[in-house]
Design a protein around this motif. Structure first.
Motif, short mmCIF file in Angstrom:
data_model
loop_
_atom_site.label_atom_id
_atom_site.label_comp_id
_atom_site.label_asym_id
_atom_site.label_seq_id
_atom_site.Cartn_x
_atom_site.Cartn_y
_atom_site.Cartn_z
N GLY A 14 64.12 -3.18 60.36
CA GLY A 14 63.73 -3.32 58.97
C GLY A 14 63.85 -4.75 58.49
O GLY A 14 64.90 -5.38 58.64
N TYR B 109 70.78 4.85 62.58
CA TYR B 109 71.14 4.32 61.27
C TYR B 109 71.06 5.42 60.22
O TYR B 109 70.19 6.30 60.27
CB TYR B 109 70.17 3.20 60.86
CG TYR B 109 70.23 1.98 61.74
CD1 TYR B 109 71.38 1.20 61.81
CD2 TYR B 109 69.12 1.59 62.48
CE1 TYR B 109 71.43 0.08 62.62
CE2 TYR B 109 69.16 0.46 63.28
CZ TYR B 109 70.32 -0.30 63.35
OH TYR B 109 70.36 -1.41 64.15
N HIS C 257 55.93 7.96 55.92
CA HIS C 257 57.34 7.85 55.54
C HIS C 257 57.61 8.93 54.49
O HIS C 257 57.18 8.82 53.35
CB HIS C 257 57.59 6.45 54.97
CG HIS C 257 58.87 6.30 54.22
ND1 HIS C 257 58.92 5.99 52.88
CD2 HIS C 257 60.16 6.40 54.64
CE1 HIS C 257 60.18 5.90 52.49
NE2 HIS C 257 60.95 6.14 53.54
N VAL D 31 66.29 -5.47 54.55
CA VAL D 31 67.62 -4.88 54.35
C VAL D 31 68.73 -5.93 54.37
O VAL D 31 69.90 -5.59 54.36
CB VAL D 31 67.91 -3.79 55.41
CG1 VAL D 31 66.95 -2.63 55.24
CG2 VAL D 31 67.82 -4.35 56.83
N TYR E 166 71.46 5.53 55.93
CA TYR E 166 71.76 4.90 54.65
C TYR E 166 72.79 5.70 53.88
O TYR E 166 73.69 5.14 53.25
CB TYR E 166 70.47 4.76 53.83
CG TYR E 166 70.71 4.21 52.45
CD1 TYR E 166 70.91 2.84 52.25
CD2 TYR E 166 70.75 5.05 51.34
CE1 TYR E 166 71.14 2.33 50.99
CE2 TYR E 166 70.99 4.55 50.07
CZ TYR E 166 71.17 3.19 49.89
OH TYR E 166 71.42 2.68 48.63
N TYR F 98 74.35 -4.53 60.93
CA TYR F 98 73.04 -4.02 61.34
C TYR F 98 72.96 -3.70 62.84
O TYR F 98 71.89 -3.40 63.35
CB TYR F 98 71.96 -5.05 60.99
CG TYR F 98 72.02 -5.46 59.55
CD1 TYR F 98 71.55 -4.62 58.55
CD2 TYR F 98 72.58 -6.68 59.18
CE1 TYR F 98 71.63 -4.99 57.21
CE2 TYR F 98 72.65 -7.05 57.85
CZ TYR F 98 72.18 -6.21 56.87
OH TYR F 98 72.25 -6.57 55.54
N ASN G 107 68.11 -3.32 64.58
CA ASN G 107 67.53 -3.16 63.25
C ASN G 107 66.09 -3.65 63.25
O ASN G 107 65.80 -4.79 63.61
CB ASN G 107 68.32 -3.94 62.21
CG ASN G 107 67.58 -4.00 60.89
OD1 ASN G 107 67.06 -2.98 60.42
ND2 ASN G 107 67.48 -5.18 60.31
N LEU H 296 59.38 2.92 59.09
CA LEU H 296 60.82 2.62 59.10
C LEU H 296 61.59 3.69 58.35
O LEU H 296 61.16 4.15 57.28
CB LEU H 296 61.08 1.27 58.44
CG LEU H 296 60.52 0.04 59.15
CD1 LEU H 296 60.57 -1.17 58.22
CD2 LEU H 296 61.30 -0.24 60.42
N THR H 297 62.75 4.08 58.90
CA THR H 297 63.58 5.08 58.25
C THR H 297 65.06 4.84 58.54
O THR H 297 65.42 4.17 59.49
CB THR H 297 63.23 6.51 58.72
OG1 THR H 297 63.36 6.57 60.15
CG2 THR H 297 61.83 6.92 58.31
N ALA H 298 65.90 5.45 57.68
CA ALA H 298 67.34 5.50 57.93
C ALA H 298 67.91 6.71 57.21
O ALA H 298 68.88 6.61 56.48
CB ALA H 298 68.02 4.22 57.44
N ARG I 7 67.38 -0.24 60.06
CA ARG I 7 66.33 0.77 59.99
C ARG I 7 65.82 1.08 61.39
O ARG I 7 65.63 0.19 62.22
CB ARG I 7 65.16 0.30 59.12
CG ARG I 7 65.53 0.10 57.64
CD ARG I 7 65.90 1.42 56.98
NE ARG I 7 66.16 1.27 55.55
CZ ARG I 7 67.34 1.00 55.02
NH1 ARG I 7 68.40 0.82 55.82
NH2 ARG I 7 67.51 0.89 53.71
#
Length: 242
Positions: A33, A224, A123, A36, A226, A27, A31, A102-104, A234
């Motif tokens: 998030g 980040y 989001h 996760v 995914y 992470y 991070n 929050l995003t990735a 995140r």
């Protein structure tokens, strides 16, 4: 830590990168998030550091449990304990509250009407964009007194249309709802451009001041992703009003 920041007449927008935090591999580092698999204490420290870098009180940053839908929660203050709603957009008319997303790879959408003092954070992944989370966020803002013509919109780091490969059938399904999201990868296969879809939706709603961060999360090792790493942290986008 704060990769990008924008200010517009008392409205503030910021997007983090992955550096300046305390999270361990995989992470590393900032991070933000909490769902996760990272150490919760590391996440709390990271959120405090990010808020501090923006001059915000961490207790006045409002988060959401994101579920790839189109529901919007109106925010009047920090959530009571663990009562965080499962939504994909927040809207508020309260100055001094920061809304966080929050995003990735998904598109973080930050919106503010500096005159009406109304803000929203959304989001917008592929499912949320198709479901209409961005129009829902704008509609919630209008109910609070915002005017789409005055709304300032900033979209943050996200996987770009040149990299977001999908099956042909999925591209067709998305494009049937939002034609602007039709894309092709740099290697010639079907793709979806969620950010382009979001921009088109905003423009149809009358939002004209729209700017993108210009960063592809899959291509950037400072962010980040995914799709690139699977188990990862995140990023966060923040919007708030003076």
């Amino acid at each position: 830590m704060i990769g990008q920041r924008f200010d517009a007449n008392g409205a503030h927008f910021a997007f983090t990168d992955r550096w300046g935090g305390v999270s361990a591999v995989p992470y590393v580092e900032l991070n933000l998030g909490g769902a996760v698999g990272d150490d919760p204490e590391a996440v709390r420290t990271n959120r405090s550091r990010a808020a501090g870098a923006l001059g915000l009180d961490p207790a006045r940053v409002v988060w959401m449990n994101q579920v790839h839908g189109a529901d919007v929660a109106e925010v009047e203050g920090p959530w009571d304990g663990d009562a965080i709603p499962s939504v994909d957009a927040l809207a508020t008319s309260r100055s001094g509250l920061a809304l966080a997303v929050l995003t990735a790879d998904c598109v973080p959408v930050l919106l503010a009407d500096p005159v009406a003092k109304v803000a929203s954070a959304a989001h917008a992944g592929r499912p949320g964009m198709v479901a209409g989370v961005v129009p829902a966020a704008v509609a919630a803002m209008v109910e609070l007194g915002a005017d789409p013509a005055r709304i300032v919109a900033r979209t943050g780091p996200a996987v770009c249309g040149r990299c977001y490969e999908v099956p042909e059938a999925m591209r067709a399904e998305v494009a049937a709802v939002e034609p602007a999201a039709w894309a092709e990868t740099s290697w010639g296969t079907p793709a979806v451009d969620v950010a382009a879809g979001v921009r088109a939706q905003l423009e149809r709603l009358g939002v004209r001041d729209v700017e993108d961060a210009g960063v592809c999360t899959l291509e950037s090792r400072d962010h980040y992703s995914y799709r690139r790493d699977r188990t990862t942290g995140r990023l966060a986008g923040y919007v708030w009003l003076d």
